[in-house]
Design a protein around this motif. Sequence first.
Motif, PDB file in Angstrom:
ATOM      1  N   PRO A  78       1.163  -1.028   0.410  1.00  0.00           N
ATOM      2  CA  PRO A  78       0.282   0.230  -0.019  1.00  0.00           C
ATOM      3  C   PRO A  78       0.945   1.361  -0.063  1.00  0.00           C
ATOM      4  CG  PRO A  78      -0.287  -0.926   2.387  1.00  0.00           C
ATOM      5  CD  PRO A  78       0.691  -1.561   0.841  1.00  0.00           C
ATOM      6  N   LEU A  79      -0.047   2.413  -1.209  1.00  0.00           N
ATOM      7  CA  LEU A  79       1.087   3.588  -0.538  1.00  0.00           C
ATOM      8  C   LEU A  79      -0.171   4.466  -0.607  1.00  0.00           C
ATOM      9  CD1 LEU A  79       3.103   2.943  -4.182  1.00  0.00           C
ATOM     10  CD2 LEU A  79       3.870   2.834  -2.146  1.00  0.00           C
ATOM     11  N   TYR A  80       0.729   5.851  -0.068  1.00  0.00           N
ATOM     12  CA  TYR A  80      -0.247   7.185  -0.119  1.00  0.00           C
ATOM     13  C   TYR A  80       0.919   8.263  -0.377  1.00  0.00           C
ATOM     14  CZ  TYR A  80      -2.584  11.384   1.380  1.00  0.00           C
ATOM     15  OH  TYR A  80      -3.326  12.290   1.306  1.00  0.00           O
ATOM     16  N   ILE A  81       0.177   8.528  -1.366  1.00  0.00           N
ATOM     17  CA  ILE A  81       0.629   9.886  -1.959  1.00  0.00           C
ATOM     18  C   ILE A  81       0.149  10.959  -2.152  1.00  0.00           C
ATOM     19  CG2 ILE A  81       2.042  10.567  -4.664  1.00  0.00           C
ATOM     20  CD1 ILE A  81       2.290   7.637  -4.557  1.00  0.00           C
ATOM     21  N   PRO A  82       0.624  12.172  -1.351  1.00  0.00           N
ATOM     22  CA  PRO A  82       0.155  13.161  -1.151  1.00  0.00           C
ATOM     23  C   PRO A  82       0.135  14.473  -3.095  1.00  0.00           C
ATOM     24  CG  PRO A  82       1.353  13.603   0.073  1.00  0.00           C
ATOM     25  CD  PRO A  82       1.708  12.087  -0.283  1.00  0.00           C
ATOM     26  N   TYR A  83      -1.000  14.607  -3.333  1.00  0.00           N
ATOM     27  CA  TYR A  83      -0.855  15.399  -4.116  1.00  0.00           C
ATOM     28  C   TYR A  83       0.787  16.745  -4.562  1.00  0.00           C
ATOM     29  CZ  TYR A  83      -5.351  14.259  -5.374  1.00  0.00           C
ATOM     30  OH  TYR A  83      -6.333  13.605  -5.388  1.00  0.00           O
ATOM     31  N   ASP A  84       0.914  16.903  -3.366  1.00  0.00           N
ATOM     32  CA  ASP A  84       1.998  18.009  -2.926  1.00  0.00           C
ATOM     33  C   ASP A  84       3.570  17.322  -3.593  1.00  0.00           C
ATOM     34  OD1 ASP A  84       0.299  19.921  -3.092  1.00  0.00           O
ATOM     35  OD2 ASP A  84       0.472  20.560  -0.835  1.00  0.00           O
ATOM     36  N   ALA A  85       3.460  16.057  -3.339  1.00  0.00           N
ATOM     37  CA  ALA A  85       4.589  15.551  -3.328  1.00  0.00           C
ATOM     38  C   ALA A  85       4.427  15.154  -4.480  1.00  0.00           C
ATOM     39  CB  ALA A  85       4.217  13.859  -2.288  1.00  0.00           C
ATOM     40  N   ILE A  86       3.705  15.122  -5.574  1.00  0.00           N
ATOM     41  CA  ILE A  86       4.287  14.466  -7.424  1.00  0.00           C
ATOM     42  C   ILE A  86       4.647  15.558  -7.716  1.00  0.00           C
ATOM     43  CG2 ILE A  86       3.026  14.206  -8.940  1.00  0.00           C
ATOM     44  CD1 ILE A  86       0.571  13.204  -7.346  1.00  0.00           C
ATOM     45  N   LYS A  87       6.127  14.865  -8.599  1.00  0.00           N
ATOM     46  CA  LYS A  87       7.198  15.232  -9.356  1.00  0.00           C
ATOM     47  C   LYS A  87       6.650  15.509 -11.030  1.00  0.00           C
ATOM     48  CE  LYS A  87      10.993  15.329  -6.065  1.00  0.00           C
ATOM     49  NZ  LYS A  87      12.598  15.121  -6.168  1.00  0.00           N
ATOM     50  N   THR A  88       6.086  14.342 -11.226  1.00  0.00           N
ATOM     51  CA  THR A  88       5.921  14.368 -12.575  1.00  0.00           C
ATOM     52  C   THR A  88       4.878  13.213 -12.493  1.00  0.00           C
ATOM     53  OG1 THR A  88       7.208  12.627 -13.327  1.00  0.00           O
ATOM     54  CG2 THR A  88       7.378  14.725 -13.457  1.00  0.00           C
ATOM     55  N   PHE A  89       3.356  13.451 -13.373  1.00  0.00           N
ATOM     56  CA  PHE A  89       2.300  12.477 -13.941  1.00  0.00           C
ATOM     57  C   PHE A  89       2.348  12.903 -15.412  1.00  0.00           C
ATOM     58  CE2 PHE A  89      -1.808  12.204 -15.705  1.00  0.00           C
ATOM     59  CZ  PHE A  89      -2.765  11.008 -14.368  1.00  0.00           C
ATOM     60  N   VAL A  90       2.681  11.437 -16.376  1.00  0.00           N
ATOM     61  CA  VAL A  90       3.004  10.914 -17.702  1.00  0.00           C
ATOM     62  C   VAL A  90       1.844  10.027 -17.940  1.00  0.00           C
ATOM     63  CG1 VAL A  90       4.298  10.864 -19.255  1.00  0.00           C
ATOM     64  CG2 VAL A  90       5.025  12.221 -17.911  1.00  0.00           C
TER      65      VAL A  90
END
Length: 157
Positions: free
Chosen positions: A93-105
Amino acid sequence: MSRTIDYGNLMHRAMRSLIQNVLTDIQKTGQLPGAHHFFITFDTQHPDVEIADWLSDRYPGEMTIVIQHWFDNLEVTDEGFSITLNFGNAPEPLYIPYDAIKTFVDPSVEFGLRFETQPEDGDDDDGAEAPMDEMVEPEEDAPRKDAEVVSLDKFRK
């Protein structure tokens, strides 16, 4: 004291909202449509990221996940998303806040977003960083090629 419109932060929020909307649609159906798939790179040291210790040890700065064929437990909130992905036949399981995102492709349609933060020139009361955002969209009649991220600064005068 003059007041200005903070276009950088407005764009930053709009692009994060786009990611939230896309993931919310995937959550509702439980699958990605057609050939769509996502590469999401995020900061593993962000204070709100939740990943297994062995993953943060292996990826001490950033990590790229692929959401494609198998994923489970996708839950999307206003702050981020949780998902279970397979790492060598071991679901994690992972939790990723949007503020941690560097790239979305999404390479299936040559679409990508890149988020970079740069310290602001002036001092802010909250010490926040100003976002430097970039976006790519394919041209209608362009021949298919590898995805490319283009800086918005390229078009500023």
